[in-house]
Design an enzyme around this catalytic site. Structure first.
Site, PDB file in Angstrom:
ATOM      1  N   LYS A  51      -2.741   5.652  -4.371  1.00 47.45           N
ATOM      2  CA  LYS A  51      -3.864   6.559  -4.113  1.00 47.45           C
ATOM      3  C   LYS A  51      -3.703   7.894  -4.833  1.00 47.45           C
ATOM      4  O   LYS A  51      -2.581   8.409  -4.947  1.00 47.45           O
ATOM      5  CB  LYS A  51      -3.989   6.837  -2.599  1.00 47.45           C
ATOM      6  N   ASP A  58       0.844  -1.198   0.000  1.00 45.38           N
ATOM      7  CA  ASP A  58       0.000   0.000   0.000  1.00 45.38           C
ATOM      8  C   ASP A  58       0.874   1.242   0.000  1.00 45.38           C
ATOM      9  O   ASP A  58       1.594   1.507   0.966  1.00 45.38           O
ATOM     10  CB  ASP A  58      -0.898   0.009   1.246  1.00 45.38           C
ATOM     11  N   TYR A 117       2.891   9.792  -0.604  1.00 49.90           N
ATOM     12  CA  TYR A 117       3.978   9.256   0.228  1.00 49.90           C
ATOM     13  C   TYR A 117       5.343   9.511  -0.427  1.00 49.90           C
ATOM     14  O   TYR A 117       6.379   9.241   0.191  1.00 49.90           O
ATOM     15  CB  TYR A 117       3.823   7.755   0.477  1.00 49.90           C
ATOM     16  N   HIS A 121      -7.640   9.225  -2.148  1.00 50.44           N
ATOM     17  CA  HIS A 121      -6.959   9.284  -0.851  1.00 50.44           C
ATOM     18  C   HIS A 121      -7.762  10.063   0.190  1.00 50.44           C
ATOM     19  O   HIS A 121      -7.777   9.696   1.371  1.00 50.44           O
ATOM     20  CB  HIS A 121      -5.578   9.926  -1.045  1.00 50.44           C
TER      21      HIS A 121
HETATM   22  P1  NAP Z   1       0.902   1.702  11.962  1.00 48.65           P
HETATM   23  O1  NAP Z   1       1.081   0.560  11.027  1.00 48.65           O
HETATM   24  O2  NAP Z   1      -0.255   1.732  12.888  1.00 48.65           O
HETATM   25  O3  NAP Z   1       2.179   1.861  12.896  1.00 48.65           O
HETATM   26  C1  NAP Z   1       3.477   1.910  12.397  1.00 48.65           C
HETATM   27  C2  NAP Z   1       4.387   2.167  13.596  1.00 48.65           C
HETATM   28  O4  NAP Z   1       4.416   1.018  14.448  1.00 48.65           O
HETATM   29  C3  NAP Z   1       5.798   2.442  13.194  1.00 48.65           C
HETATM   30  O5  NAP Z   1       6.294   3.421  14.084  1.00 48.65           O
HETATM   31  C4  NAP Z   1       6.515   1.107  13.428  1.00 48.65           C
HETATM   32  O6  NAP Z   1       7.863   1.364  13.779  1.00 48.65           O
HETATM   33  C5  NAP Z   1       5.758   0.541  14.594  1.00 48.65           C
HETATM   34  N1  NAP Z   1       5.662  -0.935  14.573  1.00 48.65           N
HETATM   35  C6  NAP Z   1       5.300  -1.726  13.547  1.00 48.65           C
HETATM   36  N2  NAP Z   1       5.260  -3.014  13.927  1.00 48.65           N
HETATM   37  C7  NAP Z   1       5.591  -3.031  15.239  1.00 48.65           C
HETATM   38  C8  NAP Z   1       5.715  -4.080  16.178  1.00 48.65           C
HETATM   39  N3  NAP Z   1       5.454  -5.353  15.845  1.00 48.65           N
HETATM   40  N4  NAP Z   1       6.108  -3.745  17.457  1.00 48.65           N
HETATM   41  C9  NAP Z   1       6.350  -2.464  17.804  1.00 48.65           C
HETATM   42  N5  NAP Z   1       6.241  -1.427  16.931  1.00 48.65           N
HETATM   43  C10 NAP Z   1       5.867  -1.707  15.657  1.00 48.65           C
HETATM   44  O7  NAP Z   1       0.882   3.097  11.184  1.00 48.65           O
HETATM   45  P2  NAP Z   1       0.783   3.573   9.685  1.00 48.65           P
HETATM   46  O8  NAP Z   1       2.044   3.330   8.980  1.00 48.65           O
HETATM   47  O9  NAP Z   1       0.277   4.972   9.734  1.00 48.65           O
HETATM   48  O10 NAP Z   1      -0.387   2.694   9.042  1.00 48.65           O
HETATM   49  C11 NAP Z   1      -0.149   1.573   8.217  1.00 48.65           C
HETATM   50  C12 NAP Z   1      -0.319   1.917   6.749  1.00 48.65           C
HETATM   51  O11 NAP Z   1      -1.623   2.453   6.503  1.00 48.65           O
HETATM   52  C13 NAP Z   1       0.604   3.023   6.241  1.00 48.65           C
HETATM   53  O12 NAP Z   1       1.936   2.612   6.070  1.00 48.65           O
HETATM   54  C14 NAP Z   1      -0.084   3.423   4.973  1.00 48.65           C
HETATM   55  O13 NAP Z   1       0.178   2.489   3.941  1.00 48.65           O
HETATM   56  C15 NAP Z   1      -1.550   3.373   5.409  1.00 48.65           C
HETATM   57  N6  NAP Z   1      -2.049   4.696   5.854  1.00 48.65           N
HETATM   58  C16 NAP Z   1      -3.014   5.303   5.115  1.00 48.65           C
HETATM   59  C17 NAP Z   1      -3.539   6.520   5.485  1.00 48.65           C
HETATM   60  C18 NAP Z   1      -4.617   7.132   4.657  1.00 48.65           C
HETATM   61  O14 NAP Z   1      -4.935   8.325   4.850  1.00 48.65           O
HETATM   62  N7  NAP Z   1      -5.213   6.408   3.732  1.00 48.65           N
HETATM   63  C19 NAP Z   1      -3.057   7.175   6.632  1.00 48.65           C
HETATM   64  C20 NAP Z   1      -2.057   6.543   7.381  1.00 48.65           C
HETATM   65  C21 NAP Z   1      -1.572   5.316   6.993  1.00 48.65           C
HETATM   66  P3  NAP Z   1       9.093   0.837  12.856  1.00 48.65           P
HETATM   67  O15 NAP Z   1       8.786   1.204  11.433  1.00 48.65           O
HETATM   68  O16 NAP Z   1      10.277   1.555  13.434  1.00 48.65           O
HETATM   69  O17 NAP Z   1       9.139  -0.643  13.071  1.00 48.65           O
END
Ligand code: NAP
Length: 284
Positions: free
Chosen positions: A75, A45, A50, A108
């Site tokens: 997106k 994704d 990004y 998006h």
């Molecule tokens: P997330 O997946 O909720 O959290 C990522 C964070 O958690 C990072 O700081 C990562 O650190 C840490 N992490 C990951 N696995 C872990 C584990 N097993 N133990 C401890 N810490 C862990 O946040 P997100 O990246 O915002 O959401 C996921 C995806 O959703 C995004 O990458 C993106 O593709 C999508 N997204 C979309 C929107 C939208 O508006 N459509 C908005 C936000 C996100 P490290 O990287 O240092 O491991």
């Protein structure tokens, strides 16, 4: 869980567990995505906003994995919204990714000329340039409006969904419309001390698992598509192994009590948020 797919409303299958690359620095993205593909993730994704689609594309190419084994989502950003803009934005993204088609193309944000964007995305779908189309960050009113007044029902609505903002009622509404819920921020990016939360930690201990695995498994058991992000290979592996877990009804009830019913990030109905997001433009 690696083999587990969900079937979208047009019959296309999508892995329920994928990998997200938001906030992965562009210079690290190729390595991170290559690691994720090696670990076993097949759904990626990304987004024009990004600024790392080109690095995702290089990793896909370097992996040598056949295209039909991958599920690639990107997106459309607000500054490309509209009948013509959406095609420009789509072609720019496809070019950066080095692909000839997408698996899923999302609006998006629910702002700007989303109707024009959707008309173009319906055409991209009909032309076979993307296998499915959907939206992101659409609150119920905007989503129902889009469904009521267009031909194609979005396959996906990618929205903030995690233990502190669970969206159970909205998931029911989406399901009634044939729209699959996809979680962004499954770990709330660690906010509210998610990874040390006492309730989640206790459930993790009982299952000899990690908090991250409990959260992912809880979402998957609800039928929510998840795309956790990590730049660290050991966490990618940990998250990918969340399948080996089965939560009990008591676990699910305990997690239900963590819901605050509100975003930890942004309220898309807040005029200031609309202004702030609409002020960001994407160009070549
Ligand atoms: P997330 O997946 O909720 O959290 C990522 C964070 O958690 C990072 O700081 C990562 O650190 C840490 N992490 C990951 N696995 C872990 C584990 N097993 N133990 C401890 N810490 C862990 O946040 P997100 O990246 O915002 O959401 C996921 C995806 O959703 C995004 O990458 C993106 O593709 C999508 N997204 C979309 C929107 C939208 O508006 N459509 C908005 C936000 C996100 P490290 O990287 O240092 O491991």
């Amino acid at each position: 869980m690696d083999a587990q797919n969900v079937t979208l409303n047009n019959g296309v299958e999508m892995p329920i567990l994928g990998f997200g690359v938001y906030q992965v620095p562009p210079e690290d993205t190729q390595r991170v995505v290559e690691d994720a593909l090696e670990v076993g993730y097949r759904s990626l994704d990304t987004a024009a906003a990004y600024f790392n689609e080109d690095a995702v594309g290089r990793a896909i190419k370097a992996s040598g994995i056949p295209r039909d084994e991958l599920f690639i989502t990107t997106k459309l950003w607000i500054s490309d919204a509209g009948d013509e803009g959406a095609r420009v934005g789509f072609e720019r993204s496809l070019g950066k990714l080095g692909l000839d088609h997408l698996d899923l193309y999302l609006i998006h944000q629910p702002f700007g000329d989303t109707y024009g964007s959707w008309r173009t995305m319906e055409k991209l779908l009909a032309e076979g340039l993307t296998r499915a189309i959907g939206v992101s960050n659409f609150y119920p009113d905007r989503l129902v409006d889009l469904v009521e007044h267009n031909e194609v029902v979005p396959a996906i609505n990618q929205i903030e969904t995690h233990p502190f903002f669970q969206r159970a009622d909205y998931q029911e509404l989406l399901a009634s419309l044939g729209v699959r819920i996809e979680s962004w921020g499954p770990f709330a990016e660690g906010r509210n001390n998610l990874f040390t939360d006492p309730v989640l930690s206790e459930i993790a201990r009982a299952h000899d698992a990690t908090v991250g695995q409990v959260v992912l498994r809880w979402l998957v058991q609800r039928g929510v598509v998840v795309i956790p992000k990590s730049v660290r290979r050991e966490r990618m592996e940990e998250n990918f192994a969340a399948a080996d877990l089965e939560l009990t009804d008591a676990d699910v009830a305990a997690i239900a009590a963590l819901d605050t019913g509100a975003s930890l990030f942004i309220d898309h109905t807040d005029p200031e948020a609309v202004r702030m997001l609409s002020g960001m433009a994407i160009t070549d």
